[in-house]
Design a protein around this motif. Structure first.
Motif, short mmCIF file in Angstrom:
data_model
loop_
_atom_site.label_atom_id
_atom_site.label_comp_id
_atom_site.label_asym_id
_atom_site.label_seq_id
_atom_site.Cartn_x
_atom_site.Cartn_y
_atom_site.Cartn_z
N GLY A 1 -13.54 -10.85 7.12
CA GLY A 1 -13.20 -12.21 6.70
C GLY A 1 -11.86 -12.31 6.00
O GLY A 1 -11.45 -13.38 5.58
N LYS A 2 -11.16 -11.19 5.87
CA LYS A 2 -9.83 -11.19 5.26
C LYS A 2 -8.78 -10.79 6.29
O LYS A 2 -9.07 -10.06 7.23
N VAL A 3 -7.57 -11.27 6.11
CA VAL A 3 -6.44 -10.81 6.90
C VAL A 3 -5.97 -9.51 6.26
O VAL A 3 -5.80 -9.44 5.04
N LEU A 4 -5.78 -8.48 7.08
CA LEU A 4 -5.42 -7.16 6.57
C LEU A 4 -4.07 -6.71 7.11
O LEU A 4 -3.74 -6.96 8.27
N LEU A 5 -3.33 -6.01 6.27
CA LEU A 5 -2.16 -5.26 6.70
C LEU A 5 -2.46 -3.82 6.35
O LEU A 5 -2.58 -3.47 5.17
N ILE A 6 -2.66 -2.99 7.38
CA ILE A 6 -2.97 -1.58 7.19
C ILE A 6 -1.69 -0.80 7.43
O ILE A 6 -1.05 -0.94 8.48
N VAL A 7 -1.31 0.02 6.44
CA VAL A 7 -0.02 0.72 6.47
C VAL A 7 -0.20 2.19 6.14
O VAL A 7 -0.87 2.52 5.16
N ASN A 8 0.39 3.06 6.97
CA ASN A 8 0.45 4.48 6.59
C ASN A 8 1.78 4.69 5.86
O ASN A 8 2.84 4.33 6.36
N THR A 9 1.70 5.20 4.66
CA THR A 9 2.86 5.24 3.78
C THR A 9 3.25 6.66 3.40
O THR A 9 2.51 7.62 3.66
N ALA A 10 4.40 6.76 2.75
CA ALA A 10 4.89 8.03 2.22
C ALA A 10 5.84 7.73 1.07
O ALA A 10 6.57 6.73 1.11
N THR A 11 5.85 8.58 0.08
CA THR A 11 6.65 8.34 -1.12
C THR A 11 8.05 8.95 -1.05
O THR A 11 8.89 8.65 -1.90
N LYS A 12 8.31 9.79 -0.07
CA LYS A 12 9.61 10.46 0.05
C LYS A 12 10.28 10.12 1.39
O LYS A 12 10.95 10.95 1.99
N CYS A 13 10.11 8.91 1.85
CA CYS A 13 10.56 8.47 3.17
C CYS A 13 11.70 7.47 3.01
O CYS A 13 11.79 6.78 1.99
N GLY A 14 12.54 7.37 4.00
CA GLY A 14 13.59 6.36 3.98
C GLY A 14 13.05 4.94 3.92
O GLY A 14 13.75 4.03 3.48
N TYR A 15 11.80 4.76 4.32
CA TYR A 15 11.18 3.44 4.30
C TYR A 15 10.37 3.18 3.02
O TYR A 15 9.79 2.11 2.87
N THR A 16 10.34 4.13 2.11
CA THR A 16 9.54 4.00 0.90
C THR A 16 9.88 2.73 0.13
O THR A 16 9.01 2.10 -0.47
N LYS A 17 11.12 2.30 0.19
CA LYS A 17 11.52 1.08 -0.52
C LYS A 17 10.78 -0.16 -0.01
O LYS A 17 10.75 -1.19 -0.68
N GLN A 18 10.10 -0.06 1.15
CA GLN A 18 9.31 -1.18 1.64
C GLN A 18 8.12 -1.48 0.73
O GLN A 18 7.57 -2.59 0.80
N TYR A 19 7.74 -0.55 -0.12
CA TYR A 19 6.67 -0.83 -1.08
C TYR A 19 6.98 -2.09 -1.89
O TYR A 19 6.09 -2.87 -2.20
N GLU A 20 8.25 -2.27 -2.23
CA GLU A 20 8.63 -3.44 -3.03
C GLU A 20 8.31 -4.75 -2.29
O GLU A 20 7.69 -5.65 -2.85
#
Length: 170
Positions: A23-42
């Protein structure tokens, strides 16, 4: 089997069924803390802050399969995300997203979801990546309230770029 039949493990070690998010809209993300994309957390946190009260959840699954870019314990990952990005969305235990040892959630997402897309000139276009593999950290799956996998966004797609697709899903 549906998305909601899959068991996942939260960062604190507790188990829960994905049915908790039905019943919720979900965004499922595989993440990493030392990745060039880590700034996407913001950007992810900003979207979460703006839409969590509208039936939206972000489910964060750290993955260390891509050049070991999610090192350390889940506790350290949680601390890093909270200190550096103020994350408050749900963090899960580390998972594998590729290989025969991939977590059942990621097997399901790959088997039942669309091909990966990127945003080009405000339109979605196929990334050309194989459907049976997660291409990198910060691949994002947008799931409808009914559990349908609507989009599989390339890691290159920023939270801001996927926002229009989230808004029309909500």
């Amino acid at each position: 089997m549906s998305l909601y039949d899959i068991e996942v493990t939260r960062a604190d070690g507790s188990k829960e069924m994905m049915s908790k998010y039905q019943g919720k809209v979900l965004l499922i993300v595989n993440t990493a803390t030392k990745c060039g994309y880590t700034k996407q957390y913001e950007g992810l946190q900003e979207i979460y802050d703006n839409y969590k009260d509208k039936g939206f959840e972000i489910l964060d699954f750290p993955c260390n399969q891509f050049l070991a870019q999610a090192p350390g314990s889940i506790k350290k990952i949680n601390e890093f995300c909270q200190i550096n990005f103020g994350t408050t969305f749900t963090l899960f235990d580390k998972v594998k997203v590729n290989s025969k040892n991939a977590h059942p959630l990621y097997k399901y997402l790959k088997d039942n979801g669309p091909e990966e897309v990127v945003v080009s000139h405000d339109a979605l276009v196929p990334s050309g990546k194989p459907k049976d593999k997660i291409s990198w950290n910060f691949t994002k799956f947008l799931i409808s309230k009914e559990g349908e996998i609507l989009y599989r966004f390339s890691p290159k797609v920023t939270p801001e770029e996927l926002l229009p697709y989230l808004q029309k899903t909500l």
